[in-house]
Write an enzyme that holds these catalytic residues in place. Structure first.
Site, PDB file in Angstrom:
ATOM      1  N   ARG A 146      -3.351   3.857  -8.535  1.00 11.27           N
ATOM      2  CA  ARG A 146      -2.773   5.090  -8.008  1.00 11.27           C
ATOM      3  C   ARG A 146      -1.295   5.232  -8.372  1.00 11.27           C
ATOM      4  O   ARG A 146      -0.764   6.344  -8.339  1.00 11.27           O
ATOM      5  CB  ARG A 146      -2.963   5.157  -6.488  1.00 11.27           C
ATOM      6  CG  ARG A 146      -4.417   5.296  -6.057  1.00 11.27           C
ATOM      7  CD  ARG A 146      -4.559   5.205  -4.556  1.00 11.27           C
ATOM      8  NE  ARG A 146      -4.084   3.922  -4.047  1.00 11.27           N
ATOM      9  CZ  ARG A 146      -4.072   3.592  -2.759  1.00 11.27           C
ATOM     10  NH1 ARG A 146      -4.503   4.448  -1.860  1.00 11.27           N
ATOM     11  NH2 ARG A 146      -3.630   2.402  -2.374  1.00 11.27           N
ATOM     12  N   GLU A 205      -6.083  13.400   8.342  1.00 12.70           N
ATOM     13  CA  GLU A 205      -6.482  12.890   7.035  1.00 12.70           C
ATOM     14  C   GLU A 205      -7.811  12.183   7.238  1.00 12.70           C
ATOM     15  O   GLU A 205      -7.869  11.053   7.716  1.00 12.70           O
ATOM     16  CB  GLU A 205      -5.426  11.926   6.477  1.00 12.70           C
ATOM     17  CG  GLU A 205      -5.699  11.474   5.058  1.00 12.70           C
ATOM     18  CD  GLU A 205      -6.179  10.026   4.956  1.00 12.70           C
ATOM     19  OE1 GLU A 205      -6.495   9.587   3.838  1.00 12.70           O
ATOM     20  OE2 GLU A 205      -6.248   9.334   5.987  1.00 12.70           O
ATOM     21  N   ASP A 248       0.829  -1.202   0.000  1.00 14.40           N
ATOM     22  CA  ASP A 248       0.000   0.000   0.000  1.00 14.40           C
ATOM     23  C   ASP A 248       0.865   1.254   0.000  1.00 14.40           C
ATOM     24  O   ASP A 248       0.610   2.208   0.740  1.00 14.40           O
ATOM     25  CB  ASP A 248      -0.965   0.003   1.185  1.00 14.40           C
ATOM     26  CG  ASP A 248      -2.010   1.119   1.096  1.00 14.40           C
ATOM     27  OD1 ASP A 248      -2.270   1.593  -0.032  1.00 14.40           O
ATOM     28  OD2 ASP A 248      -2.550   1.515   2.145  1.00 14.40           O
ATOM     29  N   ASP A 261      -2.934   9.889  -3.137  1.00 14.77           N
ATOM     30  CA  ASP A 261      -4.102   9.019  -3.066  1.00 14.77           C
ATOM     31  C   ASP A 261      -5.052   9.314  -4.221  1.00 14.77           C
ATOM     32  O   ASP A 261      -4.824  10.201  -5.036  1.00 14.77           O
ATOM     33  CB  ASP A 261      -4.803   9.230  -1.731  1.00 14.77           C
ATOM     34  CG  ASP A 261      -5.335   7.942  -1.127  1.00 14.77           C
ATOM     35  OD1 ASP A 261      -5.523   6.965  -1.877  1.00 14.77           O
ATOM     36  OD2 ASP A 261      -5.558   7.909   0.089  1.00 14.77           O
ATOM     37  N   GLN A 298      -2.979  -5.217   6.281  1.00 16.78           N
ATOM     38  CA  GLN A 298      -2.979  -4.102   7.227  1.00 16.78           C
ATOM     39  C   GLN A 298      -3.989  -4.400   8.321  1.00 16.78           C
ATOM     40  O   GLN A 298      -5.200  -4.319   8.101  1.00 16.78           O
ATOM     41  CB  GLN A 298      -3.334  -2.787   6.508  1.00 16.78           C
ATOM     42  CG  GLN A 298      -2.276  -2.340   5.509  1.00 16.78           C
ATOM     43  CD  GLN A 298      -2.786  -1.250   4.587  1.00 16.78           C
ATOM     44  OE1 GLN A 298      -3.850  -1.381   3.984  1.00 16.78           O
ATOM     45  NE2 GLN A 298      -2.033  -0.173   4.450  1.00 16.78           N
ATOM     46  N   ASP A 358      -2.908   9.411   9.854  1.00 14.29           N
ATOM     47  CA  ASP A 358      -3.522   8.640   8.781  1.00 14.29           C
ATOM     48  C   ASP A 358      -4.819   7.981   9.235  1.00 14.29           C
ATOM     49  O   ASP A 358      -4.891   7.407  10.323  1.00 14.29           O
ATOM     50  CB  ASP A 358      -2.524   7.567   8.309  1.00 14.29           C
ATOM     51  CG  ASP A 358      -3.060   6.726   7.170  1.00 14.29           C
ATOM     52  OD1 ASP A 358      -3.370   7.294   6.116  1.00 14.29           O
ATOM     53  OD2 ASP A 358      -3.167   5.495   7.347  1.00 14.29           O
TER      54      ASP A 358
END
Length: 633
Positions: free
Chosen positions: A506, A325, A141, A390, A251, A283
């Protein structure tokens, strides 16, 4: 005689505990602890007060904070004092952020160090290096799966390199910004490995269930974030158990209902602060607390946790700021912004509506956002950006769209089709990200130049790039450039040939730094040179314009739906201001004299450096804008 309150009782225990520490605590730190302890105590009791080990956990947390303060260098302690004397430092008109991946932009940390002269040429005062910690090989990621918060990815350098870079950046007037990825760890983190091996201490660091009963119950109200990776919020473990994984399967979400998790992560946070990091990007803040029967997003405890982290910083490393964020409903975004929580926040609504306006040639939704959703508490600021590492998600409020007769769902599908290039007449060359064929949901990936029309050879492409950045630079707060956009880098389509990246579109907008584009930046016969020259000119004008400091914005409406307008008043409270007018349309927009009737006739065009007579009206070219220094009548 009245009974002692819980705060007084616990404070006395803390005083006694601190007095018995082997490492003495200086008076300045004691004063900070005394000032912050009532807040930290209140927050800790709200989160963990029902637990029998709550006070023991709080004492451990105090030790972690005091140890970190003791390890903080004299240079950083001096920075703490400087920031305390100028708490509004980040509200300056001279602030300009840049963001990049270390390997993609500079190869390694030493390469970043060698780029400092360029950062100064550009005017950066803030450099955000994307996740650079130890991470799993292959898909990770983009570094947001962290295996060790105290180890730099060996391919990029060492923690000593990072510490030296932070110091050198600070000497150059540039604050280092890093991500604090605190919602989850990689499944290769030591804590995760111990949990998987059955260590009961670390099993409680995550949310692990023996069967599907509770996961099924939670998933009735949670949403899928990355449906291409796995359905729902849980993934199976090899032993048949299920673990919470909001994002990718590798994750694993941390269990903040366990105070030991909070204290452990506070230790990781303070370690980063002591390397010289000045701003931490918090985050995925919306996801850090779970409760059955809810969406498990933006729960009240998420705010309590952030405030508690904030209080710990104020004790040990008070120069450091938080940047939230939160890609959630616009009302929820602002809930995270305060001096006691996150002093800075990304502004995803303005970003998304800038692109919405360019696609529709209609600025009304962007104007509404500036009118009603821009104001922030004193001592805080937006971080305004055109795009990030992102995807672009269409985070506008459906109720706002409805005020203009727009149905939010179909409008988002139109915007996706437009920026993917599926819509007839689109100027964009973007990619879909996490497209869900079942629901039609998707987000957009692409560099600014590719999304704005430069890749397609559209005549308005360069102007749209500059216009979008002009808005980010003038609305208030800290403008943030994704490095490479200032030289109009295009999509990197080769990501599709890389097995480790092809599943994540991305990577199209995370290209390697183009040495050719940067070599052309002063050559105005090239696209890179024209875009760089124009953006660099805006940066210089902004840095010389005190009205652009702070966050205050006063709407300025015109009759033309393609024009967004606002004024940035002088902070001295006088009658002066900078008027910003921007035309997102494909045709010139005439601003009639009556619209300017509340202003003195004489104005100064700050970008062109010429005088303007407002009594004659203005004509904004297609995709054009003005920054006018004006006086009210």
């Amino acid at each position: 005689m009245t009974a002692l309150t819980a705060l007084e009782t616990d404070a006395a225990i803390v005083v006694e505990h601190v007095s018995r520490r082997e490492r003495p605590v200086d008076g300045e730190t004691i004063a900070r602890l005394r000032g912050e302890f009532p807040r930290l105590h209140r927050l800790f009791r709200a989160l963990y007060g029902e637990r029998p080990d709550g006070l023991e956990s709080l004492l451990h947390l105090v030790d972690v904070a005091l140890d970190a303060r003791g390890e903080r260098t004299a240079e950083l302690k001096q920075l703490d004092r400087v920031r305390a004397a100028d708490p509004a430092w980040f509200e300056s008109e001279r602030m300009l952020g840049g963001v990049c991946y270390v390997d993609r932009f500079a190869g390694d940390l030493d390469g970043v160090r060698r780029m400092i002269p360029y950062f100064r040429e550009l005017g950066l005062t803030y450099l955000h290096l994307m996740p650079l910690f130890d991470r799993p090989d292959g898909d990770n990621d983009g570094g947001y799966a962290v295996s060790n918060y105290r180890t730099v990815d060996p391919a990029l350098g060492t923690m000593a390199d990072l510490r030296a870079l932070a110091s050198e950046l600070r000497e150059a007037g540039i604050s280092l910004v890093l991500d604090f990825i605190f919602n989850h760890t990689s499944n290769e983190h030591d804590w995760a490995k111990r949990a998987l091996a059955g260590d009961p201490v670390y099993e409680d660091f995550y949310l692990i269930f023996p069967d599907r009963e509770l996961p099924d119950a939670y998933e009735r109200t949670t949403r899928e974030i990355f449906p291409d990776d796995h359905p729902g919020s849980f993934v199976p473990l090899p032993d048949g158990r299920w673990i919470w994984a909001t994002f990718y399967r590798f994750q694993w979400d941390l269990n903040y209902a366990n105070p030991d998790v909070f204290t452990a992560m506070a230790g990781e946070m303070l370690f980063l602060a002591n390397q010289g990091v000045e701003i931490l990007r918090m985050d995925a803040v919306a996801f850090i607390w779970k409760r059955l029967g809810t969406a498990c997003e933006s729960l009240p405890e998420a705010h309590l946790l952030l405030q508690a982290f904030n209080a710990v910083l104020r004790i040990a490393a008070p120069a450091v700021l938080f940047k939230s964020e939160a890609i959630v409903h616009p009302d929820e975004v602002q809930d995270y912004i305060s001096p006691d929580e996150c002093q800075l926040s990304y502004n995803p609504l303005q970003m998304a509506l800038t692109w919405e306006a360019l696609a529709t040639r209609d600025a009304r939704m962007l104007q509404l956002a500036l009118d009603e959703r821009h104001a922030l508490p004193p001592g805080t600021a937006w971080v305004n950006y055109v795009r990030s590492h992102d995807d672009i998600g269409w985070t506008f409020a459906d109720e706002d769209a409805a005020r203009f007769g727009i149905d939010g769902g179909p409008h988002r599908r139109f915007l996706n089709d437009f920026y993917i290039g599926r819509f007839d007449g689109s100027f964009s060359r973007g990619y879909p990200f996490q497209e869900n064929p079942r629901t039609g949901d998707a987000r957009i990936a692409g560099t600014t130049a590719s999304l704005a029309g430069i890749a397609a050879g559209d005549a308005g492409g360069e102007d749209r790039v500059v216009l979008a950045h002009a808005l980010a630079m003038s609305t208030g707060g800290i403008p943030l450039l994704y490095l490479g956009d200032e030289v109009a880098q295009l999509n990197d389509d080769t990501f599709q040939d890389d097995p480790g990246r092809r599943g994540d579109s991305r990577w199209a907008h995370r290209p390697l730094r183009s040495t050719a584009r940067y070599a052309q930046r002063l050559d105005e016969s090239t696209v890179a040179g024209r875009v760089f020259t124009r953006l660099r000119g805006l940066i210089e004008v902004r840095a010389a314009t005190p009205e652009f400091a702070g966050n205050e914005l006063v709407p300025f409406h015109t009759p033309d739906d393609a024009v967004v307008g606002f004024m940035r008043p002088a902070m001295d409270g006088g009658g002066g201001a900078v008027l910003v007018l921007a035309n997102v349309g494909d045709a010139p927009a005439a601003i009639h004299p009556e619209t300017m009737s509340g202003l003195e006739d004489s104005a100064t065009d700050l970008v062109r450096g010429v005088s303007v007579e407002l009594g004659r009206g203005l004509v904004l070219p297609e995709h054009g804008f003005v920054w006018l220094r004006v006086s009210r009548r």
